[in-house]
Motif scaffolding. Structure first.
Motif, PDB file in Angstrom:
ATOM      1  N   SER A  10       0.832  -1.196   0.000  1.00  0.00           N
ATOM      2  CA  SER A  10       0.000   0.000   0.000  1.00  0.00           C
ATOM      3  C   SER A  10       0.869   1.250   0.000  1.00  0.00           C
ATOM      4  N   ALA A  11       0.428   2.245  -0.725  1.00  0.00           N
ATOM      5  CA  ALA A  11       1.133   3.520  -0.765  1.00  0.00           C
ATOM      6  C   ALA A  11       0.128   4.650  -0.641  1.00  0.00           C
ATOM      7  N   THR A  12       0.432   5.617   0.199  1.00  0.00           N
ATOM      8  CA  THR A  12      -0.366   6.833   0.264  1.00  0.00           C
ATOM      9  C   THR A  12       0.203   7.816  -0.751  1.00  0.00           C
ATOM     10  N   ILE A  13      -0.631   8.240  -1.685  1.00  0.00           N
ATOM     11  CA  ILE A  13      -0.204   9.187  -2.721  1.00  0.00           C
ATOM     12  C   ILE A  13      -0.614  10.576  -2.255  1.00  0.00           C
ATOM     13  N   PRO A  14       0.339  11.432  -1.938  1.00  0.00           N
ATOM     14  CA  PRO A  14      -0.013  12.754  -1.409  1.00  0.00           C
ATOM     15  C   PRO A  14      -0.798  13.577  -2.421  1.00  0.00           C
ATOM     16  N   ALA A  15      -1.467  14.596  -1.924  1.00  0.00           N
ATOM     17  CA  ALA A  15      -2.170  15.531  -2.803  1.00  0.00           C
ATOM     18  C   ALA A  15      -1.218  16.069  -3.852  1.00  0.00           C
ATOM     19  N   GLN A  38     -11.887  13.469  -4.690  1.00  0.00           N
ATOM     20  CA  GLN A  38     -10.537  13.641  -5.232  1.00  0.00           C
ATOM     21  C   GLN A  38     -10.422  12.886  -6.550  1.00  0.00           C
ATOM     22  N   ALA A  39     -10.224  13.605  -7.641  1.00  0.00           N
ATOM     23  CA  ALA A  39     -10.054  12.962  -8.943  1.00  0.00           C
ATOM     24  C   ALA A  39      -8.683  12.288  -9.026  1.00  0.00           C
ATOM     25  N   HIS A 111      -4.358  33.287 -17.854  1.00  0.00           N
ATOM     26  CA  HIS A 111      -2.898  33.159 -17.909  1.00  0.00           C
ATOM     27  C   HIS A 111      -2.256  33.085 -16.527  1.00  0.00           C
ATOM     28  N   HIS A 112      -2.968  33.553 -15.508  1.00  0.00           N
ATOM     29  CA  HIS A 112      -2.396  33.511 -14.158  1.00  0.00           C
ATOM     30  C   HIS A 112      -2.239  32.076 -13.644  1.00  0.00           C
ATOM     31  N   THR A 113      -2.862  31.082 -14.331  1.00  0.00           N
ATOM     32  CA  THR A 113      -2.764  29.688 -13.881  1.00  0.00           C
ATOM     33  C   THR A 113      -1.586  28.951 -14.507  1.00  0.00           C
ATOM     34  N   TRP A 114      -0.830  29.602 -15.396  1.00  0.00           N
ATOM     35  CA  TRP A 114       0.220  28.920 -16.153  1.00  0.00           C
ATOM     36  C   TRP A 114       1.219  28.187 -15.257  1.00  0.00           C
ATOM     37  N   SER A 115       1.574  28.773 -14.131  1.00  0.00           N
ATOM     38  CA  SER A 115       2.595  28.178 -13.266  1.00  0.00           C
ATOM     39  C   SER A 115       2.070  27.052 -12.386  1.00  0.00           C
ATOM     40  N   GLN A 116       0.747  26.815 -12.406  1.00  0.00           N
ATOM     41  CA  GLN A 116       0.186  25.777 -11.539  1.00  0.00           C
ATOM     42  C   GLN A 116       0.544  24.384 -12.042  1.00  0.00           C
ATOM     43  N   HIS A 117       0.862  23.492 -11.105  1.00  0.00           N
ATOM     44  CA  HIS A 117       1.167  22.102 -11.425  1.00  0.00           C
ATOM     45  C   HIS A 117      -0.077  21.435 -12.003  1.00  0.00           C
ATOM     46  N   ALA A 118       0.115  20.484 -12.936  1.00  0.00           N
ATOM     47  CA  ALA A 118      -1.011  19.857 -13.614  1.00  0.00           C
ATOM     48  C   ALA A 118      -0.753  18.365 -13.812  1.00  0.00           C
ATOM     49  N   PRO A 184      -3.966  17.731  -9.221  1.00  0.00           N
ATOM     50  CA  PRO A 184      -3.714  18.951  -8.456  1.00  0.00           C
ATOM     51  C   PRO A 184      -4.647  20.117  -8.794  1.00  0.00           C
ATOM     52  N   GLN A 185      -5.658  19.874  -9.632  1.00  0.00           N
ATOM     53  CA  GLN A 185      -6.516  20.953 -10.120  1.00  0.00           C
ATOM     54  C   GLN A 185      -7.224  21.692  -8.981  1.00  0.00           C
ATOM     55  N   ILE A 186      -7.159  23.039  -9.014  1.00  0.00           N
ATOM     56  CA  ILE A 186      -7.836  23.853  -7.995  1.00  0.00           C
ATOM     57  C   ILE A 186      -8.780  24.879  -8.618  1.00  0.00           C
ATOM     58  N   ASN A 187      -8.963  24.814  -9.951  1.00  0.00           N
ATOM     59  CA  ASN A 187      -9.779  25.816 -10.636  1.00  0.00           C
ATOM     60  C   ASN A 187     -11.185  25.339 -10.967  1.00  0.00           C
ATOM     61  N   ASN A 188     -11.491  24.076 -10.710  1.00  0.00           N
ATOM     62  CA  ASN A 188     -12.843  23.558 -10.903  1.00  0.00           C
ATOM     63  C   ASN A 188     -13.157  22.572  -9.779  1.00  0.00           C
ATOM     64  N   PRO A 189     -14.399  22.105  -9.674  1.00  0.00           N
ATOM     65  CA  PRO A 189     -14.803  21.306  -8.500  1.00  0.00           C
ATOM     66  C   PRO A 189     -14.337  19.852  -8.485  1.00  0.00           C
ATOM     67  N   CYS A 190     -13.510  19.420  -9.443  1.00  0.00           N
ATOM     68  CA  CYS A 190     -13.190  17.985  -9.512  1.00  0.00           C
ATOM     69  C   CYS A 190     -12.529  17.476  -8.247  1.00  0.00           C
ATOM     70  N   ASN A 191     -11.844  18.343  -7.502  1.00  0.00           N
ATOM     71  CA  ASN A 191     -11.223  17.972  -6.227  1.00  0.00           C
ATOM     72  C   ASN A 191     -11.822  18.765  -5.069  1.00  0.00           C
TER      73      ASN A 191
END
Length: 212
Positions: A10-15, A38-39, A111-118, A184-191
């Motif tokens: 078993s492995a816990t996969i962090p956010a 959590q998607a 464009h302000h989201t460009w640096s966000q991890h995906a 890691p999405q934070i711009n829509n409700p998937c998480n």
């Protein structure tokens, strides 16, 4: 963190993190939504020949549905079975929403989201550990993500239908390599606008034979 017993790993996969593993034929992989909504973006390849990989069109054609649940078979681009969903306590999973990327985030949210991890970043980094590159990325599965489709074909990413502790279990029909991006999405409700950890558990065949 990874925990191993005689029959399970078993492995816990962090956010926001990536994870990968080879799941041998007959083994079961369980993905547990620890905190709910959590998607979990997911790709699967034949471990012996990664040119054989998950195919959304083949899978949708074989199932006759755009959603996955118990009994669904993940088909390859050679129309061979890679994994089968043997247990699902959520009830419905997405096959058409795709993986978030810097490009799609910028197009959809600014464009302000460009640096966000995906998720594409996660897939590329984790895939590189197994000799995979950008050309090896295909349309992915989104476990737990809620993407309803209206009669006119309109779709959207809306609040999830998952809850803490729900899980989906898949049996490997052949030796497979799985790649996971814990979205890691934070711009829509998937998480739920708050990415959280999930758990991945690989169970040996002997421990699951009685439950088949």
């Amino acid at each position: 963190m990874t925990r191993t017993t005689a029959t399970t790993t078993s492995a816990t996969i962090p956010a926001r993190a990536a994870w990968s593993a080879v799941v041998r034929a007959g083994e079961h992989l369980t993905l547990t939504d620890l905190h709910g909504n959590q998607a979990v973006d997911f790709l699967v390849y034949d471990a012996r020949d990664t040119a054989v990989r998950y195919s959304a069109p083949d899978t949708l054609q074989a199932q006759g549905s755009i959603f996955l649940t118990t009994g669904s078979v993940l088909m390859s681009n050679e129309h061979t079975p890679l994994m089968r969903v043997t247990d699902d306590t959520c009830g419905r999973h997405d096959t058409i929403g795709g993986a978030c990327s810097k490009e799609s985030n910028t197009l959809r949210y600014g464009h302000h989201t460009w640096s966000q991890h995906a998720c594409v970043d996660n897939f590329l980094a984790e895939g590189a550990r197994h000799g995979l590159g950008k050309r090896d990325l295909v349309s992915n599965i989104n476990w737990y993500m809620n993407v309803p489709v209206e009669k006119d074909g309109t779709l959207g990413i809306v609040d999830g239908i998952s809850a803490p502790g729900l899980h989906v279990t898949l049996r490997a029909e052949t030796d497979v390599l799985v790649l996971v991006s814990n979205c890691p999405q934070i711009n829509n409700p998937c998480n739920g606008f708050d990415p959280t950890a999930v758990e991945a558990t690989i169970t040996a065949p002997a421990a699951t034979e009685g439950a088949r």
